[in-house]
Design a protein around this motif. Structure first.
Motif, PDB file in Angstrom:
ATOM      1  N   GLU A  33       0.817  -1.217   0.000  1.00  0.00           N
ATOM      2  CA  GLU A  33       0.000   0.000   0.000  1.00  0.00           C
ATOM      3  C   GLU A  33       0.849   1.266   0.000  1.00  0.00           C
ATOM      4  OE1 GLU A  33      -0.433  -2.517   2.200  1.00  0.00           O
ATOM      5  OE2 GLU A  33      -2.383  -3.320   1.651  1.00  0.00           O
ATOM      6  N   ASP A  34       2.139   1.141   0.336  1.00  0.00           N
ATOM      7  CA  ASP A  34       3.026   2.301   0.381  1.00  0.00           C
ATOM      8  C   ASP A  34       3.698   2.573  -0.965  1.00  0.00           C
ATOM      9  OD1 ASP A  34       2.530   2.731   3.094  1.00  0.00           O
ATOM     10  OD2 ASP A  34       4.095   1.310   3.668  1.00  0.00           O
ATOM     11  N   LEU A  35       3.375   1.780  -1.989  1.00  0.00           N
ATOM     12  CA  LEU A  35       4.039   1.895  -3.285  1.00  0.00           C
ATOM     13  C   LEU A  35       3.162   2.614  -4.302  1.00  0.00           C
ATOM     14  CD1 LEU A  35       5.469  -1.723  -3.505  1.00  0.00           C
ATOM     15  CD2 LEU A  35       6.563   0.327  -2.567  1.00  0.00           C
ATOM     16  N   CYS A  36       3.801   3.257  -5.267  1.00  0.00           N
ATOM     17  CA  CYS A  36       3.106   3.916  -6.375  1.00  0.00           C
ATOM     18  C   CYS A  36       2.339   2.858  -7.169  1.00  0.00           C
ATOM     19  CB  CYS A  36       4.132   4.606  -7.271  1.00  0.00           C
ATOM     20  SG  CYS A  36       3.459   5.332  -8.784  1.00  0.00           S
ATOM     21  N   GLN A  37       1.099   3.144  -7.506  1.00  0.00           N
ATOM     22  CA  GLN A  37       0.291   2.183  -8.255  1.00  0.00           C
ATOM     23  C   GLN A  37       0.790   1.983  -9.675  1.00  0.00           C
ATOM     24  OE1 GLN A  37      -3.603   3.199  -9.707  1.00  0.00           O
ATOM     25  NE2 GLN A  37      -3.305   5.370  -9.254  1.00  0.00           N
ATOM     26  N   LEU A  38       1.595   2.897 -10.190  1.00  0.00           N
ATOM     27  CA  LEU A  38       2.056   2.799 -11.572  1.00  0.00           C
ATOM     28  C   LEU A  38       3.419   2.132 -11.687  1.00  0.00           C
ATOM     29  CD1 LEU A  38       1.210   3.535 -14.466  1.00  0.00           C
ATOM     30  CD2 LEU A  38       2.551   5.614 -14.194  1.00  0.00           C
ATOM     31  N   CYS A  39       4.417   2.626 -10.954  1.00  0.00           N
ATOM     32  CA  CYS A  39       5.779   2.128 -11.148  1.00  0.00           C
ATOM     33  C   CYS A  39       6.295   1.275  -9.993  1.00  0.00           C
ATOM     34  CB  CYS A  39       6.737   3.290 -11.393  1.00  0.00           C
ATOM     35  SG  CYS A  39       7.047   4.297  -9.931  1.00  0.00           S
ATOM     36  N   GLY A  40       5.596   1.287  -8.851  1.00  0.00           N
ATOM     37  CA  GLY A  40       6.022   0.476  -7.717  1.00  0.00           C
ATOM     38  C   GLY A  40       7.061   1.125  -6.822  1.00  0.00           C
ATOM     39  N   THR A  41       7.427   2.365  -7.112  1.00  0.00           N
ATOM     40  CA  THR A  41       8.393   3.089  -6.290  1.00  0.00           C
ATOM     41  C   THR A  41       7.733   3.488  -4.970  1.00  0.00           C
ATOM     42  OG1 THR A  41       9.501   3.980  -8.237  1.00  0.00           O
ATOM     43  CG2 THR A  41       9.810   5.193  -6.187  1.00  0.00           C
TER      44      THR A  41
END
Length: 102
Positions: A4-12
């Motif tokens: 849940e702490d990651l960007c939904q697009l790139c995973g950063t």
């Protein structure tokens, strides 16, 4: 780190500032980002350019930089992986005009 702490697009991993998108002609001041706000202006511009939710909006897409806060469960699937932000009084950092398919 939770997914849940990651960007939904790139995973950063998302930092203290995240980016939300809204059609310019959207009347509401509440922006809902199912899957969560994205981590950077680059990811926000890419989302506006390729996501059908925005490419078919019939309006340019405004991108706002907002302070990150705890995610919520907008869908009701017991995952806090969505974001909801009030953009009332905020100015967009940029506006993306999306190409319409003919």
């Amino acid at each position: 780190m939770r997914i849940e702490d990651l960007c939904q697009l790139c995973g950063t991993p998302r930092t203290d500032t995240v980016y939300v998108l809204a059609p310019v002609e959207q009347v509401s001041t509440m922006v809902e980002m199912y899957g969560g706000a994205v981590c950077s202006l680059r990811c926000a511009r890419l989302t506006a350019a390729v996501c059908p939710h925005y490419t078919t909006a019939g309006s340019p897409i405004a991108i706002y930089a907002v302070p990150r806060h705890e995610r919520v469960d907008l869908v009701g699937c017991d995952l806090d992986n969505d974001d909801e932000y009030d953009i009332d009084g905020l100015d967009p950092i940029c506006v993306v005009t999306t190409a319409q398919a003919l």
